[in-house]
Scaffold this motif. Sequence first.
Motif, mmCIF file in Angstrom:
data_model
loop_
_atom_site.group_PDB
_atom_site.id
_atom_site.type_symbol
_atom_site.label_atom_id
_atom_site.label_comp_id
_atom_site.label_asym_id
_atom_site.label_seq_id
_atom_site.Cartn_x
_atom_site.Cartn_y
_atom_site.Cartn_z
ATOM 1 N N LEU A 232 20.164 15.829 87.532
ATOM 2 C CA LEU A 232 19.049 14.901 87.718
ATOM 3 C C LEU A 232 18.520 15.036 89.149
ATOM 4 N N LEU A 233 17.445 15.802 89.266
ATOM 5 C CA LEU A 233 16.872 16.115 90.574
ATOM 6 C C LEU A 233 15.891 15.038 91.037
ATOM 7 N N GLU A 244 13.292 24.794 82.936
ATOM 8 C CA GLU A 244 13.925 26.026 83.379
ATOM 9 C C GLU A 244 15.359 25.763 83.863
ATOM 10 N N VAL A 245 15.524 24.663 84.586
ATOM 11 C CA VAL A 245 16.859 24.286 85.080
ATOM 12 C C VAL A 245 17.785 23.989 83.892
ATOM 13 N N ALA A 246 17.268 23.231 82.913
ATOM 14 C CA ALA A 246 18.080 22.900 81.733
ATOM 15 C C ALA A 246 18.483 24.182 80.996
ATOM 16 N N ASP A 247 17.541 25.099 80.848
ATOM 17 C CA ASP A 247 17.824 26.381 80.169
ATOM 18 C C ASP A 247 18.863 27.191 80.933
ATOM 19 N N TRP A 248 18.702 27.172 82.238
ATOM 20 C CA TRP A 248 19.548 28.021 83.082
ATOM 21 C C TRP A 248 21.016 27.605 82.992
ATOM 22 N N PHE A 249 21.282 26.289 83.128
ATOM 23 C CA PHE A 249 22.682 25.841 83.088
ATOM 24 C C PHE A 249 23.285 25.984 81.699
ATOM 25 N N LEU A 250 22.429 26.013 80.684
ATOM 26 C CA LEU A 250 22.946 26.188 79.321
ATOM 27 C C LEU A 250 23.661 27.535 79.179
ATOM 28 N N ARG A 251 23.351 28.445 80.097
ATOM 29 C CA ARG A 251 23.992 29.763 80.020
ATOM 30 C C ARG A 251 25.423 29.749 80.528
ATOM 31 N N LEU A 252 25.876 28.624 81.063
ATOM 32 C CA LEU A 252 27.282 28.528 81.474
ATOM 33 C C LEU A 252 28.163 28.841 80.264
ATOM 34 N N GLU A 253 29.240 29.586 80.482
ATOM 35 C CA GLU A 253 30.106 29.961 79.353
ATOM 36 C C GLU A 253 30.626 28.707 78.642
ATOM 37 N N GLY A 254 30.905 28.837 77.358
ATOM 38 C CA GLY A 254 31.312 27.690 76.554
ATOM 39 C C GLY A 254 30.077 27.008 76.001
ATOM 40 N N GLN A 255 30.299 25.985 75.180
ATOM 41 C CA GLN A 255 29.152 25.313 74.564
ATOM 42 C C GLN A 255 28.977 23.924 75.130
ATOM 43 N N TRP A 257 25.851 20.596 76.179
ATOM 44 C CA TRP A 257 24.512 20.041 76.274
ATOM 45 C C TRP A 257 24.097 20.192 77.728
ATOM 46 N N SER A 258 22.850 20.510 77.962
ATOM 47 C CA SER A 258 22.353 20.597 79.333
ATOM 48 C C SER A 258 21.153 19.667 79.451
ATOM 49 N N LEU A 259 21.286 18.674 80.336
ATOM 50 C CA LEU A 259 20.205 17.697 80.534
ATOM 51 C C LEU A 259 19.715 17.810 81.970
ATOM 52 N N ALA A 260 18.426 18.030 82.134
ATOM 53 C CA ALA A 260 17.874 18.136 83.486
ATOM 54 C C ALA A 260 16.691 17.191 83.627
ATOM 55 N N GLY A 261 16.482 16.707 84.854
ATOM 56 C CA GLY A 261 15.349 15.824 85.108
ATOM 57 C C GLY A 261 14.787 16.073 86.493
ATOM 58 N N CYS A 264 7.669 14.672 89.023
ATOM 59 C CA CYS A 264 6.492 15.472 89.327
ATOM 60 C C CYS A 264 5.269 14.771 88.750
ATOM 61 N N ASP A 265 4.173 14.746 89.482
ATOM 62 C CA ASP A 265 2.910 14.182 88.999
ATOM 63 C C ASP A 265 3.062 12.744 88.475
ATOM 64 N N GLY A 266 3.871 11.936 89.139
ATOM 65 C CA GLY A 266 3.998 10.529 88.757
ATOM 66 C C GLY A 266 4.874 10.256 87.548
ATOM 67 N N ARG A 267 5.583 11.291 87.093
ATOM 68 C CA ARG A 267 6.459 11.095 85.940
ATOM 69 C C ARG A 267 7.812 11.709 86.215
ATOM 70 N N TYR A 268 8.849 11.138 85.582
ATOM 71 C CA TYR A 268 10.155 11.782 85.630
ATOM 72 C C TYR A 268 10.282 12.608 84.351
ATOM 73 N N GLN A 269 10.280 13.918 84.520
ATOM 74 C CA GLN A 269 10.328 14.841 83.377
ATOM 75 C C GLN A 269 11.787 15.077 83.002
ATOM 76 N N ILE A 270 12.074 15.126 81.701
ATOM 77 C CA ILE A 270 13.452 15.327 81.269
ATOM 78 C C ILE A 270 13.494 16.398 80.185
ATOM 79 N N SER A 271 14.442 17.322 80.315
ATOM 80 C CA SER A 271 14.620 18.352 79.286
ATOM 81 C C SER A 271 16.060 18.353 78.816
ATOM 82 N N LEU A 272 16.227 18.456 77.519
ATOM 83 C CA LEU A 272 17.571 18.513 76.944
ATOM 84 C C LEU A 272 17.703 19.789 76.119
ATOM 85 N N ARG A 273 18.806 20.488 76.320
ATOM 86 C CA ARG A 273 19.078 21.720 75.582
ATOM 87 C C ARG A 273 20.512 21.677 75.077
ATOM 88 N N CYS A 274 20.773 22.438 74.014
ATOM 89 C CA CYS A 274 22.148 22.522 73.527
ATOM 90 C C CYS A 274 22.360 23.895 72.909
#
Length: 340
Positions: A232-233, A244-255, A257-261, A264-274
Amino acid sequence: MNPEFFDRFAEALPSSGGLLLCTHRHPDPDGLGAVVGLSYLLEKKFGLQSELVLEGRIRRAENVAMRQLLEITALPKGGVDPADYNGVLVVDSQPGFSHTHPPGGLPILAVIDHHEGPRCEEGKEPPDYPFHWVNADYGATSTMVHVLMQHYDVEPDVRTATALFCGVRYDTNNLLRGATEFDERSFMELEGLADRRIIGAIDQPPLSRRYFQQMQEAMSACQDYGTLLLTLLGEVQSPESVAEVADWFLRLEGQQWSLAGGACDGRYQISLRCDMPDADAYPALRYIIGKDGSCGGHGRMAGGQISLADLSLEEIRERVCRRAVELFGLADVEPKFLVP
Ligand SMILES: [Mn+2]
């Protein structure tokens, strides 16, 4: 899909006049690919000119490269006089999604999208647009547009094939994520028609110094809960960099969930990957964002935002962290920094 359904697309179009194309804010390769494909179909088959109305700047290096190399022009949001056009077509998103605002004063003629979203969730009947094609069985909207082009016997030229190919390729991660037989067929066909040098250049664009700085900030912020990586940046350079950050950490070995925030532009953007096979990211992110914001998603990826108008950055980060930990049953886990 039965051919009569696709015939409705032609019936939805005016016989003349300009059209506007619209997709979600900060469009990705799939949104851009779908726009290029649809615009080509409208011109070749129906003799109709169309223009993209762009909402939000395109800042991710790959997407900037795609726009430049394929010469995708756009009108800025607000730079549109409705009197000059006969209608709007929305791709890779839906009217009513929080990151999509079709220009007002014009009828919506068609919606083509593969996302699940608030409307599906509420079990409401879809609004009655003249052509309304929403189907989560497609890994990319670019595939849907390609299928529509095939129905109308329009073969894409090199530029259009390259744009559509990028759309299918990035949204399905080279057919590895949420791809169905439709995506596979389009991917193979479009790959044969596309410009490989342009695809290579889009894949490996030059990166700014700020990009590397951002990645270093993400590295120091990433907290490892075992099954969840939480990054959470604070302020970020673009909403796309959160994905991009959420995608990147998803590459960590093992399985995991990767949640990044990031803000920017007055909003808190959040991405979730699994990267677990049958994970469903949208309901998970729906829970994590709660009533504070909105989100959409497809398969193992979802994205959303919370406005920074009512809540402070710290409050948002605290709430997102608390609900994510709660959802994944990690309340008793003491997180470690991924890079201590
Ligand atoms: Mn898409």
